[in-house]
Design a protein around this motif. Sequence first.
Motif, short mmCIF file in Angstrom:
data_model
loop_
_atom_site.label_atom_id
_atom_site.label_comp_id
_atom_site.label_asym_id
_atom_site.label_seq_id
_atom_site.Cartn_x
_atom_site.Cartn_y
_atom_site.Cartn_z
N VAL A 229 0.81 -1.22 0.00
CA VAL A 229 0.00 0.00 0.00
C VAL A 229 0.84 1.27 0.00
N LEU A 232 3.36 5.02 4.79
CA LEU A 232 2.40 5.19 5.88
C LEU A 232 3.04 6.04 6.97
N THR A 260 -2.66 8.36 4.56
CA THR A 260 -2.30 7.17 5.34
C THR A 260 -3.55 6.43 5.80
N ARG A 263 -4.84 4.42 2.96
CA ARG A 263 -3.99 3.25 2.70
C ARG A 263 -4.16 2.20 3.80
#
Length: 296
Positions: A229, A232, A260, A263
């Motif tokens: 992903v 973060l 974030t 994600r």
Amino acid sequence: MATASKLGDYLRARREQVRPEDVGLPAGERRRVPGLRREEVALLAGISAEYYLRLEQGRDRHPSDQVLDSIADALRLEADALVYMHALAHSPRTATRRTSRPERVSASIQNMIDGWPTTPALVHGRYMTTLATNPMAIALNPLFAPGINALRAAFLEPEMREFYRDWDKMTAKAVAYLRSVSAAAVDDPELVELIGELSLHSERFRTLWARQDVRQKTSGVSRLLHPQVGPLDLHYEKLALPGAPGQMLVAYHAEPGSPTGERLQMLAHLAAPPAPAARTDTGTAAAAEATQAPDQ
């Protein structure tokens, strides 16, 4: 090693980290030692240079709390470091080796974190070995699995350098935390083995451990890079668990509506177990018809 010697080692290490100009003293051009001289620490603390020398050499085993507080002020120690120094000075004079009891996480804590479908959470033991985790934490990083020591993984597993975008800062904070919880357990075999292994295999750990930084940071932001992903910026909270000495619940969360956060939702979707296949009405009817005997 004797308690007094460990206190002396700590005082020397911290003295070397303080620059003269930080405490209002001239730097000078002929200083042969990094940081402050012994007599400068004594002057700032309001004690005699001879007495301070005895403390560093381990020849005085009974410093008062007032003296320790004065030295802490001179060395610009923060609250966590002050607590650590007092623990070194007042720990039992004769150290005894002890066998660590197995650490276990209660079923209620495990059930609680399992019920957080979008919040990575895990429980660390007294020396940062993971004792329990939830599926989201495993999805965040498989090295967060139970039984893996977070500090050992951080320094010895190469992929952790990629995972932590702020690896240098993270490792410095982690070592300072380990130092903060080690004052009363210097002879614990588990701790001795961990420090020995990391000192042998990681130059970065050796350097940080020698600094003797002490800090219990219980909240902050971890800058991570997940292979699926992407980047973060996760906030983390560390909460001591009542009734379980040394255990810390670590939970990660994102700012609502942030990239974030989006994600993290995506990671939760990827980590979710597949839903069972639904039976259609047509399929159910067909199955029922197949079980009926034909008319004669």
